[in-house]
Design an enzyme around this catalytic site. Structure first.
Site, PDB file in Angstrom:
ATOM      1  N   LYS A 118       2.163  15.226   1.791  1.00 16.09           N
ATOM      2  CA  LYS A 118       1.476  14.849   3.298  1.00 16.09           C
ATOM      3  C   LYS A 118       0.308  16.251   4.374  1.00 16.09           C
ATOM      4  O   LYS A 118      -0.436  15.881   4.834  1.00 16.09           O
ATOM      5  CB  LYS A 118       2.120  14.814   4.212  1.00 16.09           C
ATOM      6  N   LYS A 201      -1.745   6.179  -4.688  1.00 19.40           N
ATOM      7  CA  LYS A 201      -0.891   5.177  -4.377  1.00 19.40           C
ATOM      8  C   LYS A 201      -1.134   4.895  -3.376  1.00 19.40           C
ATOM      9  O   LYS A 201      -2.431   4.903  -1.838  1.00 19.40           O
ATOM     10  CB  LYS A 201       0.515   6.317  -3.458  1.00 19.40           C
ATOM     11  N   LYS A 204       0.383   2.560   3.429  1.00 20.71           N
ATOM     12  CA  LYS A 204      -0.121   2.553   5.150  1.00 20.71           C
ATOM     13  C   LYS A 204      -0.536   3.179   6.480  1.00 20.71           C
ATOM     14  O   LYS A 204      -2.151   2.799   6.522  1.00 20.71           O
ATOM     15  CB  LYS A 204       0.997   2.804   6.313  1.00 20.71           C
TER      16      LYS A 204
HETATM   17  N1  AQP Z   1       2.445   2.002  -2.654  1.00 25.29           N
HETATM   18  C1  AQP Z   1       3.904   1.645  -2.967  1.00 25.29           C
HETATM   19  N2  AQP Z   1       3.894   0.985  -4.028  1.00 25.29           N
HETATM   20  C2  AQP Z   1       5.094   0.829  -4.402  1.00 25.29           C
HETATM   21  N3  AQP Z   1       6.309   1.032  -3.800  1.00 25.29           N
HETATM   22  C3  AQP Z   1       5.903   2.266  -2.274  1.00 25.29           C
HETATM   23  N4  AQP Z   1       6.288   2.108  -1.890  1.00 25.29           N
HETATM   24  C4  AQP Z   1       5.627   2.749  -0.204  1.00 25.29           C
HETATM   25  N5  AQP Z   1       4.149   2.769  -1.130  1.00 25.29           N
HETATM   26  C5  AQP Z   1       4.337   1.699  -1.900  1.00 25.29           C
HETATM   27  C6  AQP Z   1       8.229   2.216  -1.508  1.00 25.29           C
HETATM   28  O1  AQP Z   1       7.906   0.618  -0.109  1.00 25.29           O
HETATM   29  C7  AQP Z   1       9.084   2.058   0.341  1.00 25.29           C
HETATM   30  C8  AQP Z   1       9.119   2.466   2.088  1.00 25.29           C
HETATM   31  O2  AQP Z   1       7.995   3.221   2.736  1.00 25.29           O
HETATM   32  P1  AQP Z   1       7.715   3.963   3.495  1.00 25.29           P
HETATM   33  O3  AQP Z   1       6.692   2.526   4.684  1.00 25.29           O
HETATM   34  O4  AQP Z   1       9.355   4.357   4.568  1.00 25.29           O
HETATM   35  O5  AQP Z   1       7.295   5.396   3.141  1.00 25.29           O
HETATM   36  P2  AQP Z   1       5.971   5.779   2.172  1.00 25.29           P
HETATM   37  O6  AQP Z   1       6.562   5.292   0.824  1.00 25.29           O
HETATM   38  O7  AQP Z   1       5.711   7.088   2.573  1.00 25.29           O
HETATM   39  O8  AQP Z   1       5.005   4.432   2.794  1.00 25.29           O
HETATM   40  P3  AQP Z   1       3.826   4.745   3.306  1.00 25.29           P
HETATM   41  O9  AQP Z   1       3.145   3.114   3.400  1.00 25.29           O
HETATM   42  O10 AQP Z   1       2.571   6.353   1.732  1.00 25.29           O
HETATM   43  O11 AQP Z   1       3.323   5.589   4.093  1.00 25.29           O
HETATM   44  P4  AQP Z   1       2.549   6.510   4.719  1.00 25.29           P
HETATM   45  O12 AQP Z   1       1.589   6.394   5.267  1.00 25.29           O
HETATM   46  O13 AQP Z   1       3.214   6.394   6.870  1.00 25.29           O
HETATM   47  O14 AQP Z   1       3.189   7.706   4.471  1.00 25.29           O
HETATM   48  C9  AQP Z   1       9.434   2.881  -0.036  1.00 25.29           C
HETATM   49  O15 AQP Z   1      10.845   2.747  -1.000  1.00 25.29           O
HETATM   50  C10 AQP Z   1       8.894   2.516  -0.928  1.00 25.29           C
HETATM   51  O16 AQP Z   1       8.425   4.140  -2.032  1.00 25.29           O
END
Ligand code: AQP
Length: 339
Positions: A118, A201, A204
């Site tokens: 990040k 991955k 969001k």
């Molecule tokens: N692509 C993914 N595949 C499987 N699991 C996922 N999770 C997120 N993306 C995937 C799981 O969703 C839960 C919540 O995650 P989060 O939103 O708190 O944090 P993150 O993993 O950082 O999600 P994002 O979408 O990537 O957010 P941003 O872009 O804002 O950083 C977790 O259990 C995660 O494993």
């Protein structure tokens, strides 16, 4: 001395840093729903304090917090059976997070791959909160003495760090106070990938909306995104082993399997030799069938934000009942004076 027995309790959370994606649904929410039941007490959180590790527009953050709550509810989280709340309404999270900042080591934080991803080239310019994020996540989990944390593959390292923090706290203060939490990472959807690059991955906050399926996308947009998803020229293989060096193909098969409660093997058995002209529309139809009722219900819930706020407030009251005595005991253990 006998070791304490911790009751089976699940904690997990989602950051309201944007709209929910199919990755959040398959890797997290769908599994959270499945874990509700007699085996575990379940606590699910909208982790808004984590969202502001990257700047968020305040009004959009409030909307995203309600949207994540609506996503939980529309997918089947029952606010009576589970405790559902947003993190900032239970200030004990931040307080235990501070204690853990004083337990976790800088060297441990330096190893966190998500921070490196990040922060990228700009590690000096990101917030201190982004760096300390995993210690607040440890507090989220251990504030409830949670024994199990369902997460996607990307969060595995943070749950391992949670165990290291619990072990160091217990060791430093000669107590058996925090449990060794087990990460629950299973099934075909542990790492749903970006539709335009199967090595990244699905997130969001990814740059292009075409990289991800949002839980609120309509049928036409879902079909369009899958149609344009990157693939290779080969048809689907005869066995799952044939997907090993084909990240985009593997991702679409995994998504199909997770949506349909199947294994990747079962999907390959059905579609062996199929071209993308057959598989992609079948995948889009399945995604629409599964997501449309959820997005319709999310929209209905979002039309009444006051009701979502009440649900989160009631959940926060219940969460605090568990969190408060655990934080107090932690303060006593480390030597905080209480008058
Ligand atoms: N692509 C993914 N595949 C499987 N699991 C996922 N999770 C997120 N993306 C995937 C799981 O969703 C839960 C919540 O995650 P989060 O939103 O708190 O944090 P993150 O993993 O950082 O999600 P994002 O979408 O990537 O957010 P941003 O872009 O804002 O950083 C977790 O259990 C995660 O494993």
């Amino acid at each position: 001395m006998t070791k304490p027995v911790f009751a089976p309790r699940v904690f997990s959370g989602i950051k309201p840093s944007g709209g929910l994606t199919l990755g959040n649904y398959l890797g997290a929410i769908k599994r959270f729903v499945d874990m509700q039941g007699p085996k575990f007490e379940t606590i699910y959180c909208v982790v808004d304090l984590h969202a502001i590790t990257v700047w968020q527009d305040p009004a959009e953050l409030r909307t995203a917090t309600r949207e994540v709550a609506a996503g939980y509810l529309a997918s089947g989280i029952d606010p009576e059976r589970s405790i559902l709340f947003n993190q900032s309404q239970v200030h004990e999270h931040a307080e235990l997070g501070w204690l853990f900042n004083c337990v976790a080591r800088v060297g441990w934080m330096n190893r966190m791959t998500q921070f490196k991803d990040k922060a990228g080239e700009n590690a000096e310019g990101v917030s201190l909160g982004l760096y300390a994020y995993p210690s607040l996540m440890a507090a989220d989990i251990l504030l409830y003495h949670a024994t199990h944390v369902p997460v996607g593959e990307d969060q595995k390292q943070h749950v391992e760090l949670t165990r290291d923090i619990a072990a160091k706290f217990n060791h430093d203060y000669k107590v058996d106070f925090f449990p060794m939490t087990t990460p629950v990472i299973e099934g075909p959807a542990m790492r749903i990938m970006n539709l335009r690059d199967g090595t990244k991955k699905m997130s969001k906050s990814g740059e292009s909306d075409m990289e991800r399926i949002n839980m609120t996308d309509d049928a036409d947009l879902i079909a369009k995104k899958f149609k344009k998803a990157k693939t290779d020229p080969e048809p689907l293989p005869e066995t799952v082993e044939g997907l090993a060096a084909r990240p985009e193909a593997k991702n679409l098969v995994d998504i199909y399997a997770a949506l349909n409660d199947q294994t990747a093997e079962q999907v390959i058995t059905e579609y062996a030799g199929a071209g993308w002209g057959r598989f992609k529309p079948a995948l889009a139809d399945l995604a629409v069938e599964k997501l449309a009722p959820i997005s319709t219900e999310m929209k209905r819930l979002m039309d009444d934000p006051a009701e979502i706020d009440r649900t989160l407030g009631r959940g926060a009251d219940r969460a605090r009942e568990i969190a408060q005595p655990i934080l107090r005991q932690a303060y006593d253990i480390v030597g905080m004076l209480r008058s």
